[in-house]
Design a protein around this motif. Structure first.
Motif, PDB file in Angstrom:
ATOM      1  N   PRO A  17       0.798  -1.233   0.000  1.00 34.05           N
ATOM      2  CA  PRO A  17       0.000   0.000   0.000  1.00 34.05           C
ATOM      3  C   PRO A  17       0.830   1.282   0.000  1.00 34.05           C
ATOM      4  N   ARG A  18       2.033   1.231   0.516  1.00 35.10           N
ATOM      5  CA  ARG A  18       2.903   2.412   0.510  1.00 35.10           C
ATOM      6  C   ARG A  18       3.262   2.829  -0.913  1.00 35.10           C
ATOM      7  N   LEU A  19       3.238   1.863  -1.823  1.00 38.38           N
ATOM      8  CA  LEU A  19       3.653   2.108  -3.193  1.00 38.38           C
ATOM      9  C   LEU A  19       2.481   2.188  -4.171  1.00 38.38           C
ATOM     10  N   LEU A  20       1.303   1.843  -3.698  1.00 44.11           N
ATOM     11  CA  LEU A  20       0.098   1.838  -4.542  1.00 44.11           C
ATOM     12  C   LEU A  20      -0.976   2.728  -3.932  1.00 44.11           C
ATOM     13  N   GLU A  21      -0.694   3.998  -3.855  1.00 46.03           N
ATOM     14  CA  GLU A  21      -1.626   4.934  -3.229  1.00 46.03           C
ATOM     15  C   GLU A  21      -3.002   4.848  -3.881  1.00 46.03           C
ATOM     16  N   GLY A  22      -4.024   4.753  -3.047  1.00 46.46           N
ATOM     17  CA  GLY A  22      -5.389   4.691  -3.543  1.00 46.46           C
ATOM     18  C   GLY A  22      -5.854   3.299  -3.937  1.00 46.46           C
ATOM     19  N   THR A  23      -5.005   2.306  -3.724  1.00 46.72           N
ATOM     20  CA  THR A  23      -5.361   0.927  -4.064  1.00 46.72           C
ATOM     21  C   THR A  23      -5.379   0.083  -2.793  1.00 46.72           C
ATOM     22  N   ARG A  24      -6.501  -0.538  -2.541  1.00 42.34           N
ATOM     23  CA  ARG A  24      -6.627  -1.417  -1.375  1.00 42.34           C
ATOM     24  C   ARG A  24      -5.901  -2.726  -1.659  1.00 42.34           C
ATOM     25  N   VAL A  25      -5.187  -3.246  -0.643  1.00 38.02           N
ATOM     26  CA  VAL A  25      -4.481  -4.520  -0.754  1.00 38.02           C
ATOM     27  C   VAL A  25      -4.995  -5.424   0.359  1.00 38.02           C
ATOM     28  N   CYS A  26      -5.442  -6.631   0.004  1.00 34.38           N
ATOM     29  CA  CYS A  26      -6.051  -7.530   0.985  1.00 34.38           C
ATOM     30  C   CYS A  26      -5.848  -8.988   0.570  1.00 34.38           C
ATOM     31  N   THR A  27      -6.259  -9.908   1.430  1.00 37.18           N
ATOM     32  CA  THR A  27      -6.159 -11.333   1.109  1.00 37.18           C
ATOM     33  C   THR A  27      -7.482 -11.909   0.604  1.00 37.18           C
ATOM     34  N   ASP A  28      -8.578 -11.257   0.882  1.00 36.75           N
ATOM     35  CA  ASP A  28      -9.891 -11.732   0.449  1.00 36.75           C
ATOM     36  C   ASP A  28     -10.625 -10.610  -0.276  1.00 36.75           C
ATOM     37  N   ALA A  29     -11.178 -10.931  -1.432  1.00 36.02           N
ATOM     38  CA  ALA A  29     -11.963  -9.935  -2.159  1.00 36.02           C
ATOM     39  C   ALA A  29     -13.229  -9.634  -1.365  1.00 36.02           C
ATOM     40  N   PRO A  30     -13.537  -8.361  -1.154  1.00 37.30           N
ATOM     41  CA  PRO A  30     -14.736  -8.013  -0.393  1.00 37.30           C
ATOM     42  C   PRO A  30     -16.012  -8.274  -1.185  1.00 37.30           C
ATOM     43  N   ALA A  31     -17.108  -8.392  -0.489  1.00 41.48           N
ATOM     44  CA  ALA A  31     -18.404  -8.620  -1.138  1.00 41.48           C
ATOM     45  C   ALA A  31     -18.765  -7.461  -2.066  1.00 41.48           C
ATOM     46  N   ASN A  32     -18.321  -6.251  -1.720  1.00 40.16           N
ATOM     47  CA  ASN A  32     -18.612  -5.062  -2.524  1.00 40.16           C
ATOM     48  C   ASN A  32     -17.453  -4.729  -3.463  1.00 40.16           C
ATOM     49  N   LEU A  33     -16.830  -5.738  -4.027  1.00 39.20           N
ATOM     50  CA  LEU A  33     -15.636  -5.556  -4.860  1.00 39.20           C
ATOM     51  C   LEU A  33     -15.829  -4.494  -5.939  1.00 39.20           C
ATOM     52  N   GLU A  34     -16.954  -4.500  -6.600  1.00 40.27           N
ATOM     53  CA  GLU A  34     -17.210  -3.561  -7.696  1.00 40.27           C
ATOM     54  C   GLU A  34     -17.065  -2.103  -7.247  1.00 40.27           C
ATOM     55  N   SER A  35     -17.415  -1.818  -6.002  1.00 43.22           N
ATOM     56  CA  SER A  35     -17.303  -0.436  -5.506  1.00 43.22           C
ATOM     57  C   SER A  35     -15.988  -0.189  -4.761  1.00 43.22           C
ATOM     58  N   LEU A  37     -12.879  -0.785  -6.194  1.00 41.92           N
ATOM     59  CA  LEU A  37     -11.800  -0.791  -7.182  1.00 41.92           C
ATOM     60  C   LEU A  37     -11.018   0.508  -7.180  1.00 41.92           C
ATOM     61  N   PRO A  38      -9.739   0.490  -7.513  1.00 40.64           N
ATOM     62  CA  PRO A  38      -8.913  -0.677  -7.805  1.00 40.64           C
ATOM     63  C   PRO A  38      -8.544  -1.417  -6.523  1.00 40.64           C
ATOM     64  N   LEU A  39      -8.275  -2.700  -6.673  1.00 36.04           N
ATOM     65  CA  LEU A  39      -7.982  -3.538  -5.516  1.00 36.04           C
ATOM     66  C   LEU A  39      -6.974  -4.616  -5.906  1.00 36.04           C
ATOM     67  N   VAL A  40      -6.082  -4.935  -4.971  1.00 37.69           N
ATOM     68  CA  VAL A  40      -5.132  -6.022  -5.144  1.00 37.69           C
ATOM     69  C   VAL A  40      -5.433  -7.080  -4.098  1.00 37.69           C
ATOM     70  N   ARG A  41      -5.618  -8.301  -4.572  1.00 40.04           N
ATOM     71  CA  ARG A  41      -5.795  -9.435  -3.662  1.00 40.04           C
ATOM     72  C   ARG A  41      -4.567 -10.316  -3.812  1.00 40.04           C
ATOM     73  N   LEU A  42      -3.986 -10.694  -2.685  1.00 36.34           N
ATOM     74  CA  LEU A  42      -2.862 -11.609  -2.738  1.00 36.34           C
ATOM     75  C   LEU A  42      -3.030 -12.669  -1.665  1.00 36.34           C
ATOM     76  N   TYR A  43      -2.515 -13.852  -1.953  1.00 30.96           N
ATOM     77  CA  TYR A  43      -2.548 -14.931  -0.973  1.00 30.96           C
ATOM     78  C   TYR A  43      -1.477 -15.950  -1.302  1.00 30.96           C
ATOM     79  N   ARG A  44      -0.993 -16.567  -0.257  1.00 28.57           N
ATOM     80  CA  ARG A  44       0.009 -17.609  -0.428  1.00 28.57           C
ATOM     81  C   ARG A  44      -0.686 -18.894  -0.857  1.00 28.57           C
TER      82      ARG A  44
END
Length: 133
Positions: A17-35, A37-44
Motif C-alpha cells: 500500500p505504501r507504493l500503490l496509493e489509492g489501491t486497497r491490498v487484501c487477502t480476500d476480495a470483499p463482497a462489494n468488490l465492484e465499488s 476498485l482498484p484492488l489487489v488481492r494476494l494470498y500464499r
C-alpha cells in the motif's frame, strides 16, 4: 517473540500500500468488490523452505479494476514493484521484521476469469524468498 517463518501475506500487505496509493491490498476480495476498485488481492498458495530460515512463498497476486486496460496496467505495476523493488526490502509486520531476498515470476500477468462482468481480474503468480530478521 519473532516467528520462525515469516508471514508472506502480512508482510506484502504491509509493504504494497505504501507504493500503490489509492489501491486497497487484501487477502480476500470483499463482497462489494465492484465499488472497492482498484484492488489487489494476494494470498500464499504454497511454497518451500530450507528447513532453517529461508522461506520461499508462492504468492498469487490479482489486480482488480473496472476495465481490462486498468487491470492489466495495475498487474504490470505490481510486477515491476515485486521484481524490481521488493528484493532487499525489510518490512515490519505483525510477526516481526521480514527481509525479502528475491522475487521471480512463476506465471506472468494475464487476464483471468471473474464471475462479475463489471470487474476485470489480471493475475500473476510469484515466488518470493524471505526470512525473519
Amino acid at each position: 517473540m519473532t516467528a520462525r517463518w515469516p508471514d508472506a501475506e502480512a508482510a506484502l500487505i504491509a509493504w504494497l500500500p505504501r507504493l500503490l496509493e489509492g489501491t486497497r491490498v487484501c487477502t480476500d476480495a470483499p463482497a462489494n468488490l465492484e465499488s472497492a476498485l482498484p484492488l489487489v488481492r494476494l494470498y500464499r498458495s504454497g511454497g518451500t523452505d530450507d528447513g532453517f530460515r529461508l522461506d520461499t512463498a508462492v504468492v498469487e497476486v490479482d489486480a482488480f479494476a473496472g476495465t481490462r486496460a486498468q487491470a492489466v496496467a495495475l498487474a504490470a505495476r505490481l510486477r515491476t514493484l515485486l521484481l524490481g523493488h521488493l528484493p532487499g526490502s525489510t518490512i515490519s509486520a505483525a510477526t516481526g521484521d521480514v527481509v525479502f531476498t528475491a522475487c521471480s515470476t512463476t506465471a506472468a500477468p494475464a487476464v483471468r476469469p471473474w464471475a462479475n462482468p463489471a470487474v476485470v481480474r489480471a493475475g500473476a503468480t510469484y515466488s518470493v524468498r524471505l526470512h525473519t530478521r
